[in-house]
Design a protein around this motif. Structure first.
Motif, PDB file in Angstrom:
ATOM      1  N   ILE A 279      18.373  87.476  -2.246  1.00 25.81           N
ATOM      2  CA  ILE A 279      18.763  87.414  -0.835  1.00 25.81           C
ATOM      3  C   ILE A 279      17.768  88.172   0.036  1.00 25.81           C
ATOM      4  CG2 ILE A 279      20.558  88.081   0.809  1.00 25.81           C
ATOM      5  CD1 ILE A 279      22.605  87.625  -1.400  1.00 25.81           C
ATOM      6  N   LEU A 280      17.359  89.358  -0.417  1.00 25.96           N
ATOM      7  CA  LEU A 280      16.405  90.152   0.347  1.00 25.96           C
ATOM      8  C   LEU A 280      15.062  89.431   0.480  1.00 25.96           C
ATOM      9  CD1 LEU A 280      15.737  92.816   1.763  1.00 25.96           C
ATOM     10  CD2 LEU A 280      15.091  93.751  -0.469  1.00 25.96           C
ATOM     11  N   ALA A 281      14.617  88.783  -0.586  1.00 31.78           N
ATOM     12  CA  ALA A 281      13.361  88.038  -0.523  1.00 31.78           C
ATOM     13  C   ALA A 281      13.459  86.873   0.452  1.00 31.78           C
ATOM     14  CB  ALA A 281      12.983  87.535  -1.917  1.00 31.78           C
ATOM     15  N   ASN A 282      14.606  86.208   0.492  1.00 33.99           N
ATOM     16  CA  ASN A 282      14.781  85.103   1.440  1.00 33.99           C
ATOM     17  C   ASN A 282      14.806  85.596   2.884  1.00 33.99           C
ATOM     18  OD1 ASN A 282      14.898  83.132  -0.549  1.00 33.99           O
ATOM     19  ND2 ASN A 282      17.105  83.363  -0.827  1.00 33.99           N
ATOM     20  N   VAL A 283      15.386  86.781   3.104  1.00 39.99           N
ATOM     21  CA  VAL A 283      15.414  87.345   4.458  1.00 39.99           C
ATOM     22  C   VAL A 283      14.005  87.719   4.912  1.00 39.99           C
ATOM     23  CG1 VAL A 283      16.221  89.282   5.848  1.00 39.99           C
ATOM     24  CG2 VAL A 283      17.797  88.130   4.278  1.00 39.99           C
TER      25      VAL A 283
ATOM     26  N   ASP B 198       7.636  85.993  10.222  1.00 41.09           N
ATOM     27  CA  ASP B 198       6.274  85.478  10.355  1.00 41.09           C
ATOM     28  C   ASP B 198       5.228  86.582  10.303  1.00 41.09           C
ATOM     29  OD1 ASP B 198       7.328  82.952  10.624  1.00 41.09           O
ATOM     30  OD2 ASP B 198       7.385  83.034  12.829  1.00 41.09           O
ATOM     31  N   ALA B 199       5.639  87.813  10.612  1.00 48.58           N
ATOM     32  CA  ALA B 199       4.688  88.919  10.605  1.00 48.58           C
ATOM     33  C   ALA B 199       4.179  89.237   9.203  1.00 48.58           C
ATOM     34  CB  ALA B 199       5.336  90.167  11.207  1.00 48.58           C
ATOM     35  N   LEU B 200       4.858  88.755   8.182  1.00 50.88           N
ATOM     36  CA  LEU B 200       4.451  89.031   6.806  1.00 50.88           C
ATOM     37  C   LEU B 200       3.473  88.015   6.250  1.00 50.88           C
ATOM     38  CD1 LEU B 200       7.844  90.182   5.258  1.00 50.88           C
ATOM     39  CD2 LEU B 200       5.940  91.590   6.030  1.00 50.88           C
ATOM     40  N   ASP B 201       3.051  87.070   7.076  1.00 51.82           N
ATOM     41  CA  ASP B 201       2.027  86.115   6.626  1.00 51.82           C
ATOM     42  C   ASP B 201       0.722  86.853   6.317  1.00 51.82           C
ATOM     43  OD1 ASP B 201       3.301  83.672   6.555  1.00 51.82           O
ATOM     44  OD2 ASP B 201       2.990  83.267   8.678  1.00 51.82           O
ATOM     45  N   PRO B 202      -0.015  86.459   5.293  1.00 53.01           N
ATOM     46  CA  PRO B 202       0.294  85.431   4.289  1.00 53.01           C
ATOM     47  C   PRO B 202       0.974  85.981   3.049  1.00 53.01           C
ATOM     48  CG  PRO B 202      -1.956  86.121   4.012  1.00 53.01           C
ATOM     49  CD  PRO B 202      -1.386  86.976   5.145  1.00 53.01           C
ATOM     50  N   TYR B 203       1.415  87.265   3.116  1.00 49.11           N
ATOM     51  CA  TYR B 203       1.944  87.925   1.929  1.00 49.11           C
ATOM     52  C   TYR B 203       3.293  87.341   1.490  1.00 49.11           C
ATOM     53  CZ  TYR B 203      -1.558  91.226   3.569  1.00 49.11           C
ATOM     54  OH  TYR B 203      -2.729  91.783   4.016  1.00 49.11           O
TER      55      TYR B 203
ATOM     56  N   PHE C 177       6.392  85.755  -2.288  1.00 50.22           N
ATOM     57  CA  PHE C 177       7.771  86.166  -2.549  1.00 50.22           C
ATOM     58  C   PHE C 177       8.471  85.151  -3.450  1.00 50.22           C
ATOM     59  CE2 PHE C 177       8.239  88.641   1.706  1.00 50.22           C
ATOM     60  CZ  PHE C 177       7.377  89.596   1.206  1.00 50.22           C
ATOM     61  N   PRO C 178       9.342  85.625  -4.339  1.00 48.17           N
ATOM     62  CA  PRO C 178      10.156  84.680  -5.113  1.00 48.17           C
ATOM     63  C   PRO C 178      11.053  83.867  -4.178  1.00 48.17           C
ATOM     64  CG  PRO C 178      10.237  86.881  -6.079  1.00 48.17           C
ATOM     65  CD  PRO C 178       9.570  87.021  -4.756  1.00 48.17           C
ATOM     66  N   GLY C 179      11.020  82.591  -4.314  1.00 43.29           N
ATOM     67  CA  GLY C 179      11.840  81.725  -3.483  1.00 43.29           C
ATOM     68  C   GLY C 179      11.152  81.189  -2.251  1.00 43.29           C
ATOM     69  N   HIS C 180       9.906  81.607  -1.983  1.00 45.65           N
ATOM     70  CA  HIS C 180       9.223  81.104  -0.796  1.00 45.65           C
ATOM     71  C   HIS C 180       9.022  79.590  -0.886  1.00 45.65           C
ATOM     72  CE1 HIS C 180       6.492  81.019   2.646  1.00 45.65           C
ATOM     73  NE2 HIS C 180       5.658  80.284   1.910  1.00 45.65           N
ATOM     74  N   TYR C 181       8.710  79.118  -2.059  1.00 46.33           N
ATOM     75  CA  TYR C 181       8.529  77.685  -2.266  1.00 46.33           C
ATOM     76  C   TYR C 181       9.767  77.067  -2.928  1.00 46.33           C
ATOM     77  CZ  TYR C 181       3.599  78.692  -1.360  1.00 46.33           C
ATOM     78  OH  TYR C 181       2.408  79.091  -0.789  1.00 46.33           O
ATOM     79  N   GLY C 182      10.936  77.658  -2.684  1.00 49.98           N
ATOM     80  CA  GLY C 182      12.148  77.205  -3.353  1.00 49.98           C
ATOM     81  C   GLY C 182      12.569  75.790  -3.001  1.00 49.98           C
TER      82      GLY C 182
END
Length: 323
Positions: free
Chosen positions: A255-259, A264-269, A273-278
């Motif tokens: 849940i935290l990774a999805n939040v 957008d400020a965390l681009d491209p990092y 994250f797990p689930g970014h390409y979910g």
């Protein structure tokens, strides 16, 4: 008497050593002992396999004999039935088609393929994540909470063997749940709404010959994206004797990774994250699929899964079982 015997070097015996072949007086006795050893060895091996608490068969029985496994698969099989019941008692939106989500759920009643697609969409981001964390995160702490883990490790085997058996059974259960969901959904959807092929919201169609291989590929990708959560739960399970802490901790990380993925400020990092390409599995069901996101999602999922699996083995080998 010993002077009357002649000893010659013979071939390798049944015990693997190059021994002596005695004279006529001792040969019957040696043959009898050799026959007894040969006949008793397989039976001893069978007894050890039957009584071995760390065998694969014993681990499967232990995992599938728990109520949480039965309830988990019961919930999985009940989800399509609940979805059909909700559509039956609800009202279909045939007039207003403004929202994309509404249109997707309307198409769920247009055939087994559309129903299965909606079912996978609903389950992939919550139910399957919870089941992956449950199957892999509950295995070790449940043994510790029952005070049976220390007794399993009395046998002269490596800790890695115990950990590997639990990990393989947990991952296999996750794989079974991942592919059982669409198979059961196709059957339920076909009985309830017929066997029409897939129709996506923009009006493009996929025949059954195109849809089934694409669906299998999409479910395989979903399974790969579940591996990081399973590995995190498995690692947390080696650090605690509370099953709820391991399962809940892994779900909380998801849940935290999805939040954080929404920032957008965390681009491209955030791409790592797990689930970014979910949700990239949906690209496999397009008329002209784009595999770029699925490739990136597969690679990052394997990186996270291998990392936390290694941490779990490192922790379990060094931890105090009596604590």
């Amino acid at each position: 008497m010993s002077d009357d015997r002649t000893t010659t070097t013979g071939p390798t015996g049944t015990n693997g050593t190059r021994g002596a072949v005695a004279g006529p007086d001792a040969a019957p006795g040696e043959a009898l002992l050799e026959a007894i050893d040969t006949a008793s060895a397989p039976r001893d091996t069978d007894v050890r396999q039957q009584r071995d608490p760390l065998s694969w068969r014993a681990e499967v029985r232990r995992q599938w004999g728990r109520r949480r496994t039965i309830w988990a698969f019961g919930l999985l099989l009940a989800l399509p039935l609940v979805l059909v019941a909700s559509f039956f008692f609800g009202e279909r939106n045939d007039n207003g088609r403004g929202g994309t989500t509404t249109r997707i759920f309307d198409l769920a009643q247009d055939g087994a393929a559309n129903f299965t697609l909606v079912l996978v969409f609903l389950a992939s981001e919550l139910l399957l994540v919870l089941l992956a964390a449950l199957f892999c995160g509950d295995a070790v702490p449940s043994e510790a909470s029952w005070s049976s883990l220390r007794y399993l490790l009395i046998a002269p085997v490596q800790r890695a063997r115990l950990l590997t058996s639990k990990l393989v059974v947990g991952v296999t259960s996750t794989l079974l749940a991942t592919f059982l969901l669409p198979a059961w959904g196709l059957l339920v959807g076909g009985i309830a709404y017929g066997w029409d092929p897939l129709t996506n919201p923009i009006g493009e169609n996929l025949t059954w010959g195109q849809f089934l291989p694409r669906l299998a590929l999409a479910m395989g990708y979903i399974f790969v994206t579940l591996l990081p959560i399973a590995a995190i739960a498995f690692w947390l399970g080696t650090r605690s004797d509370a099953p709820l802490a391991a399962v809940g901790g892994a779900v909380l990380v998801s849940i935290l990774a999805n939040v954080l993925d929404q920032l957008d400020a965390l681009d491209p990092y955030r791409n790592a994250f797990p689930g970014h390409y979910g949700r990239a599995w949906q690209d496999a069901l397009a008329v002209t699929p784009d595999w770029t996101d699925m490739v990136h999602g597969t690679l990052w999922s394997l990186v996270w899964a291998v990392l936390f699996t290694m941490l779990a083995y490192r922790r379990f080998r060094r931890s105090d079982i009596l604590s």
